[in-house]
Design a protein around this motif. Structure first.
Motif, short mmCIF file in Angstrom:
data_model
loop_
_atom_site.label_atom_id
_atom_site.label_comp_id
_atom_site.label_asym_id
_atom_site.label_seq_id
_atom_site.Cartn_x
_atom_site.Cartn_y
_atom_site.Cartn_z
N ILE A 1 21.50 -53.55 40.95
CA ILE A 1 20.50 -52.55 41.33
C ILE A 1 19.71 -53.08 42.52
N LEU A 2 19.93 -52.49 43.69
CA LEU A 2 19.18 -52.85 44.88
C LEU A 2 17.81 -52.17 44.81
N GLY A 3 16.76 -52.94 45.06
CA GLY A 3 15.42 -52.42 44.82
C GLY A 3 15.11 -52.41 43.33
N GLY A 4 15.77 -53.27 42.59
CA GLY A 4 15.69 -53.27 41.13
C GLY A 4 14.39 -53.77 40.56
N SER A 5 13.58 -54.44 41.37
CA SER A 5 12.28 -54.90 40.86
C SER A 5 11.17 -53.89 41.14
N GLY A 6 11.52 -52.77 41.78
CA GLY A 6 10.55 -51.71 42.03
C GLY A 6 10.37 -50.80 40.82
N ILE B 1 19.18 -57.34 39.14
CA ILE B 1 18.25 -56.62 39.99
C ILE B 1 18.02 -57.43 41.26
N ALA B 2 17.97 -56.75 42.38
CA ALA B 2 17.87 -57.44 43.67
C ALA B 2 16.68 -56.91 44.44
N GLY B 3 16.04 -57.81 45.17
CA GLY B 3 14.90 -57.44 46.00
C GLY B 3 14.54 -58.59 46.92
N LYS C 1 7.97 -61.49 42.26
CA LYS C 1 7.97 -60.19 41.59
C LYS C 1 9.29 -59.96 40.85
N GLY C 2 10.39 -60.31 41.50
CA GLY C 2 11.70 -60.09 40.91
C GLY C 2 11.94 -60.91 39.66
N VAL D 1 19.34 -59.57 32.04
CA VAL D 1 19.00 -59.24 33.43
C VAL D 1 18.75 -60.51 34.21
N GLN D 2 19.31 -60.57 35.40
CA GLN D 2 19.00 -61.66 36.31
C GLN D 2 18.53 -61.08 37.64
N PHE D 3 17.81 -61.89 38.38
CA PHE D 3 17.30 -61.46 39.68
C PHE D 3 17.94 -62.28 40.79
#
Length: 368
Positions: free
Chosen positions: A7-12, A32-34, A39-40, A51-53
């Motif tokens: 998920i790009l922008g996954g920390s939003g 999740i990517a950002g 924040k991520g 979930v990983q960032f």
């Protein structure tokens, strides 16, 4: 084998709601990517061990390509989409990963639709404009069209309470949508329409009631007439409390167009609005209401199919709209190589199935 979703922008706000939906309804491993590491990592901790960032800047093509190469489905939530190109989709096609996005601006929609043939050749299914609106709203229209023998007109109206829980990005999207007139499909021809014009009072389900809505530039304004043989498509939007509409109307009406094309002005307006909604959200809530009305004929008689939906959290509802599409792709229930607006890709029976699984209740009424 565990399915992998990036998920790009996954920390939003929206991206994290998509992640939460996938964790609840699939067994997928979610990345999740950002750009913001702190924040991520905090967001991934909040979401849990599945979930990983990863830190990814969309401008870093090598890092993006490497991440997509390890993924089954890529979900693009990194808006505002006014500024985005089709690079993420191009890399998905190259790597053979399916693609879903929450895009909400016509310029971006047109860019990605140009890659339909390439996606078909690669066997990649790309479903765009998912989320709540566009997204669930488009599928509501599809169901309405299917209830009639001939559909002639679509009228879509949206109301969001305050920020909708979607953060500052939704503020940017709103003001960017005021920059210039846009084309609307009216009585079988494309006409120029001024954004936030032609106020119309629409009756929404409680607790919204009667709300004045205004023209707004949305991708469904041209994907719906491309999908269905209708003569008119109207897309209108408003926020509550009502005074926000008057502020937005005054900006659209009285500010010089060059000001709205200045990124510093957009950022100023967005941050001021976000500050205001931080206060008003406490009493207005962050919900959403959608009303879809399809007008046409059935059995030779004039008929209207009206569908309505309300939800107490706009961002969560958007997460449902996107998460359901990803779930169907992962399960193999949805497979349609090419690039498609949501109403072109998702059959009504599957739409109703996944909405029911999320507890989303859509009210339908067929009337003369």
């Amino acid at each position: 084998m565990t399915n992998r979703v990036l998920i790009l922008g996954g920390s939003g706000r929206i991206g994290s709601k998509v992640a939460a939906d996938l964790l609840a309804h699939t067994q997928a491993s979610v990345t999740i990517a950002g750009r913001n590491l702190t924040k991520g990592e905090q967001k991934s901790d909040d979401l849990g061990s599945r979930v990983q960032f990863v830190t990814i800047d969309l401008a870093d093509q090598k890092a993006l390509e490497a991440a997509i190469a390890q993924t089954d489905v890529v979900v693009h939530c990194a808006g505002p989409f006014h500024y985005r190109d089709a690079e993420v989709l191009k890399l998905c096609i190259q790597q053979g990963a399916d693609y879903v996005d929450v895009s909400d601006h016509p310029s971006f929609t047109r860019k990605v639709l140009d890659y339909r043939a390439e996606a078909q050749a690669a066997g990649v299914t790309a479903v765009i404009n998912t989320g709540i609106f566009p997204g669930i709203s488009n599928s509501m229209v599809r169901r309405g069209v299917e209830q009639l023998d001939d559909a002639e007109k679509v009228h879509l109206s949206y109301v969001v309470s305050g920020s909708g829980g979607a953060g500052i990005t939704v503020m940017r999207t709103t003001f960017l949508g005021l920059q210039r007139p846009f084309k609307a499909w009216i009585n079988g021809e494309w006409r120029s329409v001024k954004p936030y014009s032609d106020r119309e009072v629409i009756e929404f389900p409680a607790p919204y009631g009667k709300v004045g809505v205004y023209w707004f530039d949305m991708p469904e304004a041209f994907t719906l007439p491309d999908t269905f043989p209708v003569k008119t498509v109207i897309t209108k939007f408003a926020t509550v409390p009502t005074f926000y509409n008057y502020l937005t109307w005054s900006v659209a009406r009285w500010w010089h167009p060059s000001w709205l094309r200045n990124s510093a002005v957009i950022e100023f307006l967005s941050h001021v609005s976000h500050f205001m909604t931080d206060v008003s959200d406490r009493f207005s809530g962050i919900g959403v209401a959608i009303r879809s009305e399809v007008t046409g004929t059935k059995d030779g008689q004039p008929m209207r199919c009206c569908s309505t939906l309300i939800h107490t959290d706009t961002a969560i509802a958007a997460g449902y709209g996107t998460g359901t599409v990803v779930e169907l792709l992962l399960s193999g229930q949805l497979k349609k190589p090419g690039v498609w607006a949501i109403e072109q890709a998702l059959p009504t029976d599957l739409f109703e199935q996944v909405m029911q699984s999320r507890g989303i209740k859509i009210q339908h009424q067929l009337m003369r």
